[in-house]
Enzyme design. Structure first.
Site, mmCIF file in Angstrom:
data_model
loop_
_atom_site.group_PDB
_atom_site.id
_atom_site.type_symbol
_atom_site.label_atom_id
_atom_site.label_comp_id
_atom_site.label_asym_id
_atom_site.label_seq_id
_atom_site.Cartn_x
_atom_site.Cartn_y
_atom_site.Cartn_z
ATOM 1 N N ASP A 160 0.817 -1.211 0.000
ATOM 2 C CA ASP A 160 0.000 0.000 0.000
ATOM 3 C C ASP A 160 0.850 1.260 0.000
ATOM 4 O O ASP A 160 0.406 2.323 -0.456
ATOM 5 C CB ASP A 160 -0.924 -0.020 1.221
ATOM 6 N N LEU A 241 -7.264 5.897 3.136
ATOM 7 C CA LEU A 241 -7.475 6.944 2.144
ATOM 8 C C LEU A 241 -6.244 7.233 1.289
ATOM 9 O O LEU A 241 -6.260 8.156 0.469
ATOM 10 C CB LEU A 241 -7.901 8.243 2.849
ATOM 11 N N ARG A 242 -5.174 6.434 1.490
ATOM 12 C CA ARG A 242 -3.972 6.705 0.710
ATOM 13 C C ARG A 242 -4.235 6.595 -0.785
ATOM 14 O O ARG A 242 -3.711 7.369 -1.582
ATOM 15 C CB ARG A 242 -2.837 5.764 1.129
ATOM 16 N N SER A 243 -5.044 5.624 -1.187
ATOM 17 C CA SER A 243 -5.315 5.433 -2.612
ATOM 18 C C SER A 243 -6.007 6.654 -3.218
ATOM 19 O O SER A 243 -5.737 7.030 -4.364
ATOM 20 C CB SER A 243 -6.168 4.183 -2.822
ATOM 21 N N VAL A 246 -3.271 9.349 -3.679
ATOM 22 C CA VAL A 246 -2.354 8.980 -4.765
ATOM 23 C C VAL A 246 -3.042 9.109 -6.115
ATOM 24 O O VAL A 246 -2.439 9.595 -7.086
ATOM 25 C CB VAL A 246 -1.830 7.544 -4.564
#
Length: 331
Positions: A160, A241-243, A246
């Site tokens: 991730d 919420l990283r996706s 990004v």
């Protein structure tokens, strides 16, 4: 210009990989690119080729046996105590600044080392702390990690942390294979002449990367873009919420690289696969409760269709002959 580097613009049949690398080059804060696939699919060739397009043209390779000190650098504590100043010996992170840090077989590195590597790749700053003394320096680089899944996987938590992921595969298209082989043979035969034929394209591509970097701060995201990003991430059942962040960064980098005036939903959809490929989770449907299963079974024969339904049938009947008791014997 290194005559040993195959030109980035001469790569054949590697469009998804090229796009991911260019996006990371435009915005290194995306967090790097993880490239998985079998041997011989031009992973290292592409990494070296990208480095040549960047300002410093520097490629730093992290060896498998590297220690933490080799990666982040060291502080001379004795010098600090004696002279009151911090003496810092740069590590590979400092040497990769403004270039490419290439990690082959990243899945075989110790997890703590990968964690540190990804932290710095995302933040652009390396901090070394030892015995109450700290030192920090800029470390903005494009991280490219490669791996062969047959040799082991990365933990989901580390997967991730990579911004983008591209999955390479063996090519079974005869036409594409022939183009790849012809280009490679031409390069091996006379690398200078081969590179000269692609020099103009290389210069133009490098200029586009620089222009896109400068344009990044001018882009904003409208509600339609945010909505599509959220929708795609929810559909993929990603953690955290990283996706989302990004994907927005990658869409912005693509818009800037292509000279667009603003980020649109089409940019989001073109980068979504690289953002979600290593984050997507399969969620199993919840098991039905026993009562629900019984209800379904009861209702199976109802409705317009009675396929499989067997109506109750009466069982057969037979008359029972009454047997009279024998007369009692006289005494």
């Amino acid at each position: 210009m290194n005559p040993l580097n195959f030109p980035f613009t001469a790569l054949v049949g590697q469009e998804p990989l090229q796009q991911a690398l260019l996006l990371a080059a435009v915005d290194p804060a995306i967090g790097g690119v993880l490239v998985s696939g079998p041997r011989g699919t031009a992973k290292s060739t592409a990494a070296r080729a990208l480095a040549e397009l960047l300002p410093e043209g520097r490629l730093v390779t992290l060896p498998l046996g590297a220690s933490e000190e080799q990666l982040i650098g060291t502080l001379d504590i004795q010098s600090a105590l004696r002279d009151g100043g911090v003496q810092f010996s740069p590590g590979l992170l400092a040497k990769a600044h403004l270039g490419v840090l290439y990690v082959d077989e990243v899945n075989l590195l110790p997890n703590p080392l990968v964690d540190q590597l990804l932290d710095v790749a995302a933040s652009g700053v390396n901090i070394i702390e030892r015995d109450g003394i700290s030192h920090r320096h800029d470390a903005r680089f494009v991280l490219i990690g490669t791996m062969n899944p047959e040799e082991g996987e990365l933990r989901p938590q580390l997967l991730d942390r990579f911004g983008l992921a591209v999955e390479m595969s063996n090519c079974f298209d005869a036409g594409v294979r022939q183009r790849i082989v012809k280009a490679r043979l031409a390069f091996d035969s006379d690398s200078d002449a081969f590179r000269a034929r692609h020099a103009s394209e290389q210069t133009s591509l490098s200029a586009r990367i620089h222009a896109a970097r400068a344009a990044l701060p001018s882009f904003e995201f409208d509600d339609a873009v945010h909505a599509r990003v959220s929708e795609l991430c929810i559909e993929a059942h990603v953690d955290g919420l990283r996706s989302d962040i990004v994907m927005l960064r990658a869409a912005r980098a693509l818009a800037a690289f292509e000279g667009a005036s603003n980020v649109v939903v089409a940019h989001v959809e073109r980068v979504a696969d690289a953002v979600l490929k290593h984050r997507r989770r399969e969620v199993e449907a919840p098991a039905r409760e026993p009562a629900a299963r019984e209800s379904v079974q009861r209702d199976a024969g109802s409705g317009d269709s009675d396929w499989g339904y067997l109506p109750p049938e009466p069982t057969g009947t037979a008359k029972i002959k009454q047997v009279r008791p024998l007369p009692a014997k006289k005494a």
